[in-house]
Scaffold this motif. Structure first.
Motif, mmCIF file in Angstrom:
data_model
loop_
_atom_site.group_PDB
_atom_site.id
_atom_site.type_symbol
_atom_site.label_atom_id
_atom_site.label_comp_id
_atom_site.label_asym_id
_atom_site.label_seq_id
_atom_site.Cartn_x
_atom_site.Cartn_y
_atom_site.Cartn_z
ATOM 1 N N LEU A 168 -9.154 0.233 -2.781
ATOM 2 C CA LEU A 168 -9.492 0.022 -1.377
ATOM 3 C C LEU A 168 -9.730 -1.434 -1.014
ATOM 4 O O LEU A 168 -10.077 -1.736 0.127
ATOM 5 N N ALA A 186 -9.674 8.456 -2.214
ATOM 6 C CA ALA A 186 -9.293 7.241 -2.928
ATOM 7 C C ALA A 186 -9.098 7.505 -4.415
ATOM 8 O O ALA A 186 -9.861 8.249 -5.038
ATOM 9 N N ILE A 193 0.732 5.340 0.639
ATOM 10 C CA ILE A 193 -0.049 6.437 1.198
ATOM 11 C C ILE A 193 0.648 7.729 0.835
ATOM 12 O O ILE A 193 1.798 7.959 1.234
ATOM 13 N N PRO A 213 -1.722 -0.612 -4.741
ATOM 14 C CA PRO A 213 -2.854 0.170 -4.233
ATOM 15 C C PRO A 213 -2.340 1.434 -3.555
ATOM 16 O O PRO A 213 -1.340 1.401 -2.831
ATOM 17 N N SER A 244 -7.505 -4.029 -1.195
ATOM 18 C CA SER A 244 -6.378 -4.790 -0.665
ATOM 19 C C SER A 244 -6.474 -4.847 0.851
ATOM 20 O O SER A 244 -7.009 -3.931 1.492
ATOM 21 N N ALA A 264 -5.132 -1.731 2.588
ATOM 22 C CA ALA A 264 -5.998 -0.561 2.449
ATOM 23 C C ALA A 264 -7.234 -0.697 3.330
ATOM 24 O O ALA A 264 -7.684 0.283 3.944
ATOM 25 N N LYS A 265 -7.802 -1.895 3.407
ATOM 26 C CA LYS A 265 -8.972 -2.105 4.264
ATOM 27 C C LYS A 265 -8.641 -1.804 5.718
ATOM 28 O O LYS A 265 -9.453 -1.219 6.443
ATOM 29 N N LEU A 276 -6.445 0.332 6.800
ATOM 30 C CA LEU A 276 -6.348 1.783 6.956
ATOM 31 C C LEU A 276 -7.733 2.410 6.998
ATOM 32 O O LEU A 276 -7.991 3.310 7.819
ATOM 33 N N LEU A 313 0.859 -1.182 0.000
ATOM 34 C CA LEU A 313 0.000 0.000 0.000
ATOM 35 C C LEU A 313 0.893 1.229 0.000
ATOM 36 O O LEU A 313 1.877 1.290 0.738
ATOM 37 N N ILE A 316 -9.639 9.714 3.797
ATOM 38 C CA ILE A 316 -8.981 8.944 2.744
ATOM 39 C C ILE A 316 -9.608 9.380 1.433
ATOM 40 O O ILE A 316 -10.818 9.217 1.232
ATOM 41 N N VAL A 328 -3.548 5.490 -1.836
ATOM 42 C CA VAL A 328 -4.563 6.446 -1.405
ATOM 43 C C VAL A 328 -3.894 7.756 -1.039
ATOM 44 O O VAL A 328 -2.688 7.818 -0.777
#
Length: 365
Positions: free
Chosen positions: A288, A167, A156, A326, A290, A293-294, A296, A154, A165, A328
């Motif tokens: 979102l 996305a 960020i 992924p 992965s 990501a979930k 987070l 991930l 977030i 964000v």
């Protein structure tokens, strides 16, 4: 200037603001960041690439989270050094880059120095030239020269999102629409064909354009097609033989760049217009789904963040999406205040984002 990474990230944000770092002039801030990371963190491999500073751990942990932020700002508008004020009972920090994105950089630097035992390996990338043409973007240079540094479960980006977030991101393209005519003396204008007058149907198409709204994974993206420049004319007594309109299309990430360009062409079907795509970049899907990501998203929902929404502007999450990573946007600051003379960030947003990411990196749910 010596940066104290263990100081409160609010204080660290103020210190970063006070180091001028307009695009292509980031050497001083990159030097300060590099020295601070080398002297105040442990367990990181640190590399300097131009005016970008990269750091990563290699503990063999099951996941890797990448924190990325650009060091550059738009030109200073008498807003450096920064200053604190109190507004409606809340502390606010003013200054160039306070929103975009030295507050996000400060959070990442602070966490690098103070989170000793994260549940994931960390990569930090602080890069140059994000605010100018894509060809100069330091993250693009890293992708070309050190691509292994962009591997992660991930990414960020500390882009301003007011603690939400944001996305994915929308794509962007710019195109030049050129019309031609016949040059003549304005005293005998009937001998010419005024190219500027031929811009009218182009502008009418733009004025009547109906933009789509697209929902993807619960995030609503709103497209927009805008004229951003008009030029034409030879002299005050000459009928011009050429004129042009520059248009910018912000498109939802369900379109490819090629599909977006074809759509813009179709808007002007039937008009005698030369279409030239001058530049563009694809968007990025929300990313979102992965596991990283979930986690987070769950952390933001449970620890006072703003939730999840679509990113309208283009950001470097697009680069990570193209690599299959992924990504964000998550940082302090209202994106609507980015680049403004009175750019400012509520300091409680810096604190909230830092605490959410601290808990996330420590695996505290």
């Amino acid at each position: 200037m010596t940066l104290d990474l263990r100081s409160d990230p609010i204080t660290l944000t103020a210190a970063l603001i006070d180091i001028p770092s307009v695009s292509r002039d980031e050497a001083a801030i990159a030097d300060a960041v590099e020295v601070a990371l080398r002297e105040q963190t442990a367990g990181f491999e640190i590399v300097r690439n131009g005016n970008a500073v990269l750091a990563r751990t290699n503990r063999g942990l099951p996941t890797r989270v990448l924190l990325a932020g650009h060091l550059d700002t738009v030109p200073i508008a008498d807003n450096v050094p920064g200053h604190f004020t109190t507004e409606d009972g809340e502390q606010v920090l003013y200054g160039c880059g306070s929103v975009d994105m030295k507050s996000g950089d400060a959070v990442f630097l602070h966490l690098a120095a103070t989170v000793a035992e994260p549940v994931c390996d960390l990569t930090l990338i602080f890069y140059d030239c994000e605010e100018i043409a894509a060809e100069f973007n330091g993250l693009g240079r890293i992708e070309r020269e050190l691509p292994e540094w962009l591997d992660a479960d991930l990414a960020i980006l500390g882009e301003p999102s007011a603690g939400w977030i944001e996305a994915g991101c929308q794509g962007t393209l710019r195109a030049r629409l050129t019309v031609t005519g016949v040059r003549a003396h304005t005293a005998r204008n009937w001998l010419g064909d005024n190219a500027i007058h031929h811009l009218a149907p182009i502008l009418q198409r733009l004025e009547s354009y109906s933009a789509r709204e697209v929902e993807i994974d619960g995030c609503v993206y709103r497209e927009g097609l805008s004229a951003v420049g008009v030029s034409g004319g030879v002299a005050g007594n000459v009928v011009p033989d050429e004129a042009e309109v520059l248009v910018n299309f912000r498109f939802a990430p369900d379109r490819t760049l090629e599909q977006a360009a074809e759509h813009v062409r179709s808007v002007f079907d039937g008009l005698n217009v030369e279409f030239e795509l001058t530049d563009g970049a694809p968007g990025a899907l929300p990313g979102l789904t992965s596991p990283a990501a979930k986690d987070l998203v769950e952390m933001v929902h449970s620890h006072g963040g703003g939730g999840v929404r679509a990113k309208y502007g283009w950001t470097d999450v697009s680069r990570f999406a193209a690599l299959g990573v992924p990504a964000v946007n998550f940082g302090p600051g209202d994106p609507n205040l980015a680049h403004k003379v009175d750019e400012h960030v509520p300091t409680d947003q810096i604190t909230t984002v830092a605490e959410i990411l601290r808990n996330y990196l420590l695996g505290k749910h």
